[in-house]
Design an enzyme around this catalytic site. Structure first.
Site, PDB file in Angstrom:
ATOM      1  N   HIS A  60      30.594 109.319  32.546  1.00  8.96           N
ATOM      2  CA  HIS A  60      30.333 110.341  31.502  1.00  8.96           C
ATOM      3  C   HIS A  60      31.375 111.680  31.782  1.00  8.96           C
ATOM      4  O   HIS A  60      32.161 111.594  32.837  1.00  8.96           O
ATOM      5  CB  HIS A  60      28.909 111.030  31.463  1.00  8.96           C
ATOM      6  CG  HIS A  60      28.103 110.059  30.998  1.00  8.96           C
ATOM      7  ND1 HIS A  60      27.361 109.392  31.776  1.00  8.96           N
ATOM      8  CD2 HIS A  60      27.719 109.463  29.799  1.00  8.96           C
ATOM      9  CE1 HIS A  60      26.663 108.713  31.212  1.00  8.96           C
ATOM     10  NE2 HIS A  60      26.631 108.609  29.941  1.00  8.96           N
TER      11      HIS A  60
ATOM     12  N   ASP B 290      35.086 114.947  27.050  1.00  9.20           N
ATOM     13  CA  ASP B 290      34.563 114.505  25.922  1.00  9.20           C
ATOM     14  C   ASP B 290      35.236 114.880  24.771  1.00  9.20           C
ATOM     15  O   ASP B 290      35.685 114.055  23.893  1.00  9.20           O
ATOM     16  CB  ASP B 290      33.102 114.786  25.697  1.00  9.20           C
ATOM     17  CG  ASP B 290      32.265 113.812  26.275  1.00  9.20           C
ATOM     18  OD1 ASP B 290      32.699 112.741  27.235  1.00  9.20           O
ATOM     19  OD2 ASP B 290      30.806 113.979  26.478  1.00  9.20           O
TER      20      ASP B 290
HETATM   21  C1  LIG Z   1      16.346 110.306  27.733  1.00  4.86           C
HETATM   22  C2  LIG Z   1      17.926 109.825  27.392  1.00  4.86           C
HETATM   23  C3  LIG Z   1      18.212 110.830  26.089  1.00  4.86           C
HETATM   24  C4  LIG Z   1      19.357 110.497  25.716  1.00  4.86           C
HETATM   25  C5  LIG Z   1      19.955 111.544  24.704  1.00  4.86           C
HETATM   26  C6  LIG Z   1      21.422 111.313  24.478  1.00  4.86           C
HETATM   27  C7  LIG Z   1      21.697 112.955  23.912  1.00  4.86           C
HETATM   28  C8  LIG Z   1      23.501 112.747  23.721  1.00  4.86           C
HETATM   29  C9  LIG Z   1      23.980 113.481  24.976  1.00  4.86           C
HETATM   30  C10 LIG Z   1      25.373 113.220  24.684  1.00  4.86           C
HETATM   31  C11 LIG Z   1      26.040 113.102  26.203  1.00  4.86           C
HETATM   32  C12 LIG Z   1      27.498 112.892  26.350  1.00  4.86           C
HETATM   33  C13 LIG Z   1      27.954 112.541  27.771  1.00  4.86           C
HETATM   34  C14 LIG Z   1      27.966 113.850  28.569  1.00  4.86           C
HETATM   35  C15 LIG Z   1      29.275 111.890  27.701  1.00  4.86           C
HETATM   36  O1  LIG Z   1      30.168 111.884  28.297  1.00  4.86           O
HETATM   37  S1  LIG Z   1      29.414 110.676  26.611  1.00  4.86           S
HETATM   38  C16 LIG Z   1      30.900 109.768  26.931  1.00  4.86           C
HETATM   39  C17 LIG Z   1      30.317 108.360  27.532  1.00  4.86           C
HETATM   40  N1  LIG Z   1      31.593 107.588  27.733  1.00  4.86           N
HETATM   41  C18 LIG Z   1      32.105 106.853  26.916  1.00  4.86           C
HETATM   42  O2  LIG Z   1      31.801 106.857  25.659  1.00  4.86           O
HETATM   43  C19 LIG Z   1      33.100 105.933  27.539  1.00  4.86           C
HETATM   44  C20 LIG Z   1      33.241 104.565  26.825  1.00  4.86           C
HETATM   45  N2  LIG Z   1      32.078 103.844  26.724  1.00  4.86           N
HETATM   46  C21 LIG Z   1      31.534 103.603  27.852  1.00  4.86           C
HETATM   47  O3  LIG Z   1      31.992 103.507  29.157  1.00  4.86           O
HETATM   48  C22 LIG Z   1      29.988 102.745  27.723  1.00  4.86           C
HETATM   49  O4  LIG Z   1      29.817 102.508  26.190  1.00  4.86           O
HETATM   50  C23 LIG Z   1      28.837 103.510  28.334  1.00  4.86           C
HETATM   51  C24 LIG Z   1      28.808 105.042  27.604  1.00  4.86           C
HETATM   52  C25 LIG Z   1      28.926 103.959  29.671  1.00  4.86           C
HETATM   53  C26 LIG Z   1      27.441 103.001  27.917  1.00  4.86           C
HETATM   54  O5  LIG Z   1      27.583 101.863  28.502  1.00  4.86           O
HETATM   55  P1  LIG Z   1      26.684 100.764  27.894  1.00  4.86           P
HETATM   56  O6  LIG Z   1      25.261 101.120  27.353  1.00  4.86           O
HETATM   57  O7  LIG Z   1      26.485  99.673  29.034  1.00  4.86           O
HETATM   58  O8  LIG Z   1      27.227 100.223  26.841  1.00  4.86           O
HETATM   59  P2  LIG Z   1      28.453  99.184  26.487  1.00  4.86           P
HETATM   60  O9  LIG Z   1      29.006  98.501  28.076  1.00  4.86           O
HETATM   61  O10 LIG Z   1      29.589  99.880  25.917  1.00  4.86           O
HETATM   62  O11 LIG Z   1      28.105  98.071  25.495  1.00  4.86           O
HETATM   63  C27 LIG Z   1      27.732  98.392  24.280  1.00  4.86           C
HETATM   64  C28 LIG Z   1      26.592  97.215  23.843  1.00  4.86           C
HETATM   65  O12 LIG Z   1      26.019  97.562  22.852  1.00  4.86           O
HETATM   66  C29 LIG Z   1      26.094  96.533  21.940  1.00  4.86           C
HETATM   67  N3  LIG Z   1      26.031  97.031  20.518  1.00  4.86           N
HETATM   68  C30 LIG Z   1      26.913  97.957  19.999  1.00  4.86           C
HETATM   69  N4  LIG Z   1      26.553  98.203  18.651  1.00  4.86           N
HETATM   70  C31 LIG Z   1      25.662  97.299  18.511  1.00  4.86           C
HETATM   71  C32 LIG Z   1      24.908  96.999  17.186  1.00  4.86           C
HETATM   72  N5  LIG Z   1      25.305  97.811  16.069  1.00  4.86           N
HETATM   73  N6  LIG Z   1      24.313  95.970  17.120  1.00  4.86           N
HETATM   74  C33 LIG Z   1      23.614  95.588  18.327  1.00  4.86           C
HETATM   75  N7  LIG Z   1      24.208  95.824  19.562  1.00  4.86           N
HETATM   76  C34 LIG Z   1      25.447  96.648  19.406  1.00  4.86           C
HETATM   77  C35 LIG Z   1      27.363  95.686  22.225  1.00  4.86           C
HETATM   78  O13 LIG Z   1      27.404  94.343  21.733  1.00  4.86           O
HETATM   79  C36 LIG Z   1      27.289  95.896  23.928  1.00  4.86           C
HETATM   80  O14 LIG Z   1      26.550  94.907  24.152  1.00  4.86           O
HETATM   81  P3  LIG Z   1      26.812  94.354  25.588  1.00  4.86           P
HETATM   82  O15 LIG Z   1      27.782  93.780  25.772  1.00  4.86           O
HETATM   83  O16 LIG Z   1      26.112  95.402  26.706  1.00  4.86           O
HETATM   84  O17 LIG Z   1      25.462  93.127  25.637  1.00  4.86           O
END
Ligand SMILES: CCCCCCCCCCCC[C@H](C)C(=O)SCCNC(=O)CCNC(=O)[C@H](O)C(C)(C)COP(=O)(O)OP(=O)(O)OC[C@H]1O[C@@H](n2cnc3c(N)ncnc32)[C@H](O)[C@@H]1OP(=O)(O)O
Length: 382
Positions: free
Chosen positions: A122, A152
């Site tokens: 993140h 971000d």
């Molecule tokens: C209690 C919890 C509440 C949560 C509330 C959240 C509130 C919002 C807060 C915002 C916080 C923001 C924070 C501080 C951040 O820094 S956000 C930045 C995060 N980092 C990035 O975006 C960098 C690039 N992305 C990544 O590294 C990764 O996506 C991640 C963020 C670590 C998440 O990893 P992970 O959940 O394992 O997902 P990924 O490996 O990317 O794979 C995505 C999986 O989802 C699937 N997917 C996608 N779209 C669809 C769809 N439409 N229908 C069905 N499936 C879908 C993909 O196929 C993929 O599946 P799979 O390959 O894992 O099987």
């Protein structure tokens, strides 16, 4: 608007990619967000001006739908971990083969190569890896991430939008698309280029929190006022510092020299004591109209009513009464026109978008009944 006519497919992500999509939408692009099915709410709070299609990408037919949308668009924006798109057969090679004009933007933390490429992370991790986090924080305290603004949003979403605009510009000459590898570590570091390039000036020679711009200098800091609010002071240059001292009702002759670093703690104590003697409003009246570089620290709710912001219309209220910043910068002939209506429901535009992209009515019904796409029209929510 500057990006009118540009069609963007944004795969739903957490924070940086939604911001990137919102910038493009604010400046006129048509942004279609691809959401998951079976979701009742989205965490995308930056969906202004976007449309939503709900699509199940775990089904090959859903992947085929997305492919059809992507190859008829100008930009695809994907925020997944390295390899996710390739696994679905939607990698850049697959899509660019069918649409060589496509701009394929990949917004990740660590980029598409290197030993961290596949690791979860993140903002705070990317900021740490950029080198910048080591510089952020007060003296003798641990490093502190300033919200998730730097990696971000500045280094991630904004930098990726910049890359997309550059690629669109280049495409207007070459007729070709390309792949954008937007790493938030690199984007954040690039935003922080000044830190590297200004080291020769000696700006960062002292430990964290003890330098000119990192809250070390007493004339570049915030101070508490008698009503528990704060003023921000950025009186660096001697002529502005003089006006600051004057505004505080102090005399230069009674104070140590501005740049005497060993006297900074004493100066800070004096400024702290003086600022605590008046309210924020009183101090604003003292410093408004001067070059002392002193301003009130406004809350998110206060910005709208500040006379300067009001005069420029820097913030606006949407139809839900939510305050938002106006898109920046302001372009004279083709400024952004942010959408004032509510954000889309998940799947609100599934039918209309599929129709527009050439799907037959019967095909759409089949996809809907098989649960490959979902449509939640506005009235279904009422
Ligand atoms: C209690 C919890 C509440 C949560 C509330 C959240 C509130 C919002 C807060 C915002 C916080 C923001 C924070 C501080 C951040 O820094 S956000 C930045 C995060 N980092 C990035 O975006 C960098 C690039 N992305 C990544 O590294 C990764 O996506 C991640 C963020 C670590 C998440 O990893 P992970 O959940 O394992 O997902 P990924 O490996 O990317 O794979 C995505 C999986 O989802 C699937 N997917 C996608 N779209 C669809 C769809 N439409 N229908 C069905 N499936 C879908 C993909 O196929 C993929 O599946 P799979 O390959 O894992 O099987």
């Amino acid at each position: 608007m500057a990006l009118a006519g540009v069609r963007v497919i944004e795969l739903a992500g957490l924070a940086p990619a939604p911001f990137c999509g919102m910038i493009l939408a604010d400046f006129g692009a048509r942004v279609i967000r691809i959401d998951r099915t079976k979701l009742s709410m989205t965490v995308d709070t930056q969906a202004r001006g976007k449309q939503s299609v709900a699509l199940n990408l775990k089904n090959p037919k859903g992947v085929a739908v997305l492919k059809r949308l992507c190859v008829q668009s100008d930009v695809v924006l994907e925020p997944y971990r390295k390899g996710v798109m390739e696994k679905m057969g939607l990698g850049p090679e697959d899509l660019l083969k069918e649409n060589p004009c496509l701009i394929y933007a990949r917004l990740t933390g660590y980029g598409q190569s290197g030993s961290y490429a596949k690791a979860a992370g993140h903002d705070i991790n990317y900021l740490a890896m950029s080198g910048l986090l080591s510089m952020l924080g007060r003296s003798s305290e641990k490093p502190y991430a300033p919200l998730n603004l730097v990696a971000d949003f500045a280094g991630g979403g904004l930098m990726c939008a910049f890359g997309i605009v550059l690629a669109l510009l280049e495409r207007s000459r070459s007729g070709q698309g390309q792949i954008i590898d937007a790493s938030m570590v690199e984007g954040a570091a690039y935003v922080g280029s000044f830190m590297w390039k200004s080291r020769s000036l000696g700006l960062w020679n002292r430990p964290r929190g003890e330098n000119l711009l990192d809250s070390g200098a007493p004339f570049y800091d915030t101070y508490r006022t008698s009503d528990g609010k704060y003023m921000a002071v950025g009186a660096i240059e001697p002529q502005f510092y003089q006006q600051f001292i004057q505004g505080l009702g102090l005399y230069d002759a009674d104070l140590p020299a501005q740049m005497s670093v060993s006297d900074w703690p004493q100066l800070r104590q004096t400024f702290t004591r003086v600022f605590a003697s008046k309210t924020q409003e009183e101090w604003s009246r003292v410093f408004d109209g001067t070059d002392a570089c002193v301003t009130p620290v406004l809350s998110l709710d206060e910005v709208l009513s500040h006379p300067h912001n009001q005069a420029r219309g820097s913030f606006f209220k949407d139809s839900q009464g939510e305050i938002s910043p106006q898109p920046a910068p302001v372009l004279s002939r083709s400024p952004a026109e942010p959408c004032h209506s509510r954000d889309p429901f998940i799947g609100e535009h599934t039918r209309s978008v599929l129709k527009e992209y050439g799907f037959e009515q019967a095909q759409i019904e089949q996809l809907l009944s098989a649960g490959i796409v979902e449509c939640k029209e506005a009235k279904a929510r009422l």
